[in-house]
Design a protein around this motif. Sequence first.
Motif, PDB file in Angstrom:
ATOM      1  N   ASP A 187       0.833  -1.224  -0.021  1.00  0.00           N
ATOM      2  CA  ASP A 187      -0.186   0.042  -0.048  1.00  0.00           C
ATOM      3  C   ASP A 187       0.866   1.245  -0.032  1.00  0.00           C
ATOM      4  O   ASP A 187       1.734   1.394   0.765  1.00  0.00           O
ATOM      5  N   LEU A 188       0.997   1.961  -1.082  1.00  0.00           N
ATOM      6  CA  LEU A 188       1.803   3.193  -1.156  1.00  0.00           C
ATOM      7  C   LEU A 188       1.053   4.378  -0.670  1.00  0.00           C
ATOM      8  O   LEU A 188       1.812   5.187  -0.258  1.00  0.00           O
ATOM      9  N   THR A 189       0.060   4.454  -0.185  1.00  0.00           N
ATOM     10  CA  THR A 189      -0.539   5.464   0.480  1.00  0.00           C
ATOM     11  C   THR A 189      -1.886   5.062   1.549  1.00  0.00           C
ATOM     12  O   THR A 189      -2.563   3.987   0.721  1.00  0.00           O
ATOM     13  N   TYR A 190      -2.310   5.754   2.424  1.00  0.00           N
ATOM     14  CA  TYR A 190      -3.733   5.379   3.065  1.00  0.00           C
ATOM     15  C   TYR A 190      -4.475   6.750   2.312  1.00  0.00           C
ATOM     16  O   TYR A 190      -5.745   6.640   2.900  1.00  0.00           O
ATOM     17  N   ARG A 191      -4.002   7.657   1.906  1.00  0.00           N
ATOM     18  CA  ARG A 191      -4.784   8.728   1.562  1.00  0.00           C
ATOM     19  C   ARG A 191      -5.715   8.293   0.478  1.00  0.00           C
ATOM     20  O   ARG A 191      -5.463   7.456  -0.417  1.00  0.00           O
ATOM     21  N   CYS A 192      -6.875   9.085   0.136  1.00  0.00           N
ATOM     22  CA  CYS A 192      -7.878   8.822  -0.727  1.00  0.00           C
ATOM     23  C   CYS A 192      -8.769   9.632  -1.112  1.00  0.00           C
ATOM     24  O   CYS A 192      -8.982  10.592  -0.323  1.00  0.00           O
ATOM     25  N   ASN A 193      -9.475   9.645  -2.261  1.00  0.00           N
ATOM     26  CA  ASN A 193     -10.101  10.684  -2.932  1.00  0.00           C
ATOM     27  C   ASN A 193     -11.594  10.214  -2.842  1.00  0.00           C
ATOM     28  O   ASN A 193     -12.460  10.924  -3.372  1.00  0.00           O
ATOM     29  N   GLU A 194     -11.782   9.095  -2.102  1.00  0.00           N
ATOM     30  CA  GLU A 194     -13.184   8.412  -1.976  1.00  0.00           C
ATOM     31  C   GLU A 194     -13.135   8.366  -0.393  1.00  0.00           C
ATOM     32  O   GLU A 194     -12.333   8.432   0.255  1.00  0.00           O
ATOM     33  N   ARG A 195     -14.398   8.283   0.214  1.00  0.00           N
ATOM     34  CA  ARG A 195     -14.749   7.994   1.484  1.00  0.00           C
ATOM     35  C   ARG A 195     -15.731   6.863   1.643  1.00  0.00           C
ATOM     36  O   ARG A 195     -16.743   7.112   2.102  1.00  0.00           O
ATOM     37  N   GLY A 220      -3.666   0.934  -2.092  1.00  0.00           N
ATOM     38  CA  GLY A 220      -3.764   2.013  -0.992  1.00  0.00           C
ATOM     39  C   GLY A 220      -5.196   1.934  -0.133  1.00  0.00           C
ATOM     40  O   GLY A 220      -5.793   0.768   0.003  1.00  0.00           O
ATOM     41  N   GLY A 221      -5.743   2.785   0.127  1.00  0.00           N
ATOM     42  CA  GLY A 221      -5.710   4.238  -0.298  1.00  0.00           C
ATOM     43  C   GLY A 221      -5.755   4.320  -1.893  1.00  0.00           C
ATOM     44  O   GLY A 221      -6.109   3.241  -2.509  1.00  0.00           O
ATOM     45  N   GLU A 222      -5.721   5.515  -2.440  1.00  0.00           N
ATOM     46  CA  GLU A 222      -5.673   5.490  -3.874  1.00  0.00           C
ATOM     47  C   GLU A 222      -4.251   5.974  -4.516  1.00  0.00           C
ATOM     48  O   GLU A 222      -3.583   7.009  -4.141  1.00  0.00           O
ATOM     49  N   ILE A 223      -3.571   4.985  -4.986  1.00  0.00           N
ATOM     50  CA  ILE A 223      -2.250   5.061  -5.602  1.00  0.00           C
ATOM     51  C   ILE A 223      -2.357   6.239  -6.433  1.00  0.00           C
ATOM     52  O   ILE A 223      -0.890   6.840  -6.589  1.00  0.00           O
ATOM     53  N   PHE A 224      -3.291   6.823  -7.435  1.00  0.00           N
ATOM     54  CA  PHE A 224      -2.812   7.644  -8.112  1.00  0.00           C
ATOM     55  C   PHE A 224      -2.618   9.211  -7.546  1.00  0.00           C
ATOM     56  O   PHE A 224      -2.382  10.010  -7.981  1.00  0.00           O
ATOM     57  N   LEU A 225      -2.966   9.186  -6.193  1.00  0.00           N
ATOM     58  CA  LEU A 225      -2.761  10.421  -5.268  1.00  0.00           C
ATOM     59  C   LEU A 225      -1.294  10.633  -4.994  1.00  0.00           C
ATOM     60  O   LEU A 225      -0.901  11.577  -4.576  1.00  0.00           O
ATOM     61  N   ARG A 226      -0.470   9.584  -5.154  1.00  0.00           N
ATOM     62  CA  ARG A 226       1.107   9.701  -5.069  1.00  0.00           C
ATOM     63  C   ARG A 226       1.540  10.203  -6.286  1.00  0.00           C
ATOM     64  O   ARG A 226       1.622   9.711  -7.283  1.00  0.00           O
ATOM     65  N   LYS A 227       2.387  11.527  -6.086  1.00  0.00           N
ATOM     66  CA  LYS A 227       2.826  12.317  -7.159  1.00  0.00           C
ATOM     67  C   LYS A 227       3.799  11.527  -7.831  1.00  0.00           C
ATOM     68  O   LYS A 227       4.038  11.516  -9.089  1.00  0.00           O
ATOM     69  N   ASP A 228       4.475  10.533  -6.979  1.00  0.00           N
ATOM     70  CA  ASP A 228       5.716   9.760  -7.630  1.00  0.00           C
ATOM     71  C   ASP A 228       5.005   8.537  -8.025  1.00  0.00           C
ATOM     72  O   ASP A 228       6.047   7.465  -8.383  1.00  0.00           O
ATOM     73  N   PHE A 229       3.859   8.194  -8.372  1.00  0.00           N
ATOM     74  CA  PHE A 229       3.429   6.855  -8.554  1.00  0.00           C
ATOM     75  C   PHE A 229       4.018   6.422 -10.139  1.00  0.00           C
ATOM     76  O   PHE A 229       4.487   5.186  -9.790  1.00  0.00           O
ATOM     77  N   PHE A 230       3.787   7.084 -11.015  1.00  0.00           N
ATOM     78  CA  PHE A 230       4.514   6.648 -12.266  1.00  0.00           C
ATOM     79  C   PHE A 230       6.044   6.310 -11.891  1.00  0.00           C
ATOM     80  O   PHE A 230       6.728   5.365 -12.527  1.00  0.00           O
TER      81      PHE A 230
END
Lengths: 399, 98
Positions: A26-34, A72-82
């Motif tokens: 999991d690269l992040t637990y942040r998410c753009n959904e709830r 994640g969380g939402e992986i595409f929220l990581r700016k370094d994802f790619f």
Amino acid sequence: MAETPVMDRLIRRTVEQHLPLNVHFDLTYRCNERCVHCYLDHEDYGEVTTAEVKAVLDQLAAVGTLFLTFSGGEIFLRKDFFELLEYARQLHFDVSLKTNALLVTAERATRLRALGVRRIQISIYSADPVVHDAITKVRGSFERSLRAIRFLKTQGLQVKIACPLMKQNLTAFRSVQQLAEELGVPYILDLTITPKIDGDMTLLALRNTGHDLLPVLQDPVLNPRVKGGQEVMQSVPAVGSAVSSGLESSAYDDIPCSAGHNSCYISPYGDVYPCVQMPMPTGNLRQQRFEEVWYGSGEMRRVQSVRESQLPVCSTCSIRQYCERCPGLAQMEGGDLLGAYERACELAELNARLAGVEHPVSALHQQQRAAKFNGTFSAVLPGTGSIPGLVRIAPMRAT
Amino acid sequence: MTEPRLVHNPLLAWRAIEGEVVIISPEDSVVHELNATASFVWMQANGERTPEEIAVLLAAEYEVAPEEALADTRELVAHLEAKRLLLSSPAAEGSRHG
Ligand code: SF4
Ligand code: SF4
């Protein structure tokens, strides 16, 4: 992935030699959904940095990890994802992604394809946008996820829909089936709403009762064993765990599952667990190298030493073959990694009944009934311990 | 003229696990497994070596006759190229002799 002789050998080899073939990161637990059923805390308490992730990936490649899931969380929220994805692919990992796909554009889909991502799992809760959006709490999320699925399909990527079924969307399962068919993608209906990763049990209130799940368990397409059902050729079961890697093998026969044997989980803070559904800290990759944790942690070794045949209750269970017992949930819900737990027993009894077993009773329920009966009996007639046969037989008649 | 060098198809996922290479092609999820000698050849296909050069290394590693090593390498390479697991890439100018 369907079991093949090559996969089976690979799984057997890695289980026997305790190699971490499969890692969920999991690269992040942040998410753009709830999502109402989400088991994570979305605050960022200091995620692993780009350099830290890359160092971990180097270590994983060196110890033989092949299957890598970024989630994640939402992986595409990581700016370094790619950047991380590109790095992982340079190290030749077989990469799968789990995402809500809200941020997947046509251009990003093209990049994913060019980088050789193999599979992308996207959560869809209903074919009705109102139901889906009520679960994600993001208006328009259904349309955005659906558009993304089309972008990804256009690129020839393998997309799979995951649909956790909870009270809010139980009746949606047929519409999700239909939607998946229209889109030409496989799907998985996940009946497991789990406790929060910190052990909070409030989410279990969202679970459907076994009785309410009957239409799903009886559906002939989802469950080909149900009489009158048609055999469906699918590479994955349509009902199961969306958490699981999907790798199946007889090598797992005498172990509860792959967790800690040839797979594990890494959190955005570098914590290593045997599985995301078994949040038992075994070490942290900010302080230790992966191989120190994997080979050296006492907790990891404890998980690894468990054998199905030694489970105190479940090894005696007459309906074990109908049970989807998860040791992580046994720990979280029942408080015992080796134990039985109510939800697994409830569903196993239902499954057994649907398969034609008369009066199925799980070993846990047998014990509970025996204890209750014994207690009542003892209270009425103290000292009746000399007739244990009665105590054992009674619960079997009770259903 | 420079001879083509062998290189792995960059879209593949693969890993040498205890000396044996497992390869997965993302398009169809097909899993391929190479035995120890085929894995040796695979590991040498780094975009810098021709099949002939790899055969020389194979002959030395497994103490087999050079002709036999070359025939086996060619056969394996043809097989892996047909499955698009290995590709031939022209050598960068002046990067190597040959
Ligand atoms: S702990 Fe549970 S979710 Fe994790 S691999 Fe085992 S059975 Fe699956
Ligand atoms: S049904 Fe209950 S007792 Fe039986 S194997 Fe499953 S968890 Fe254990």
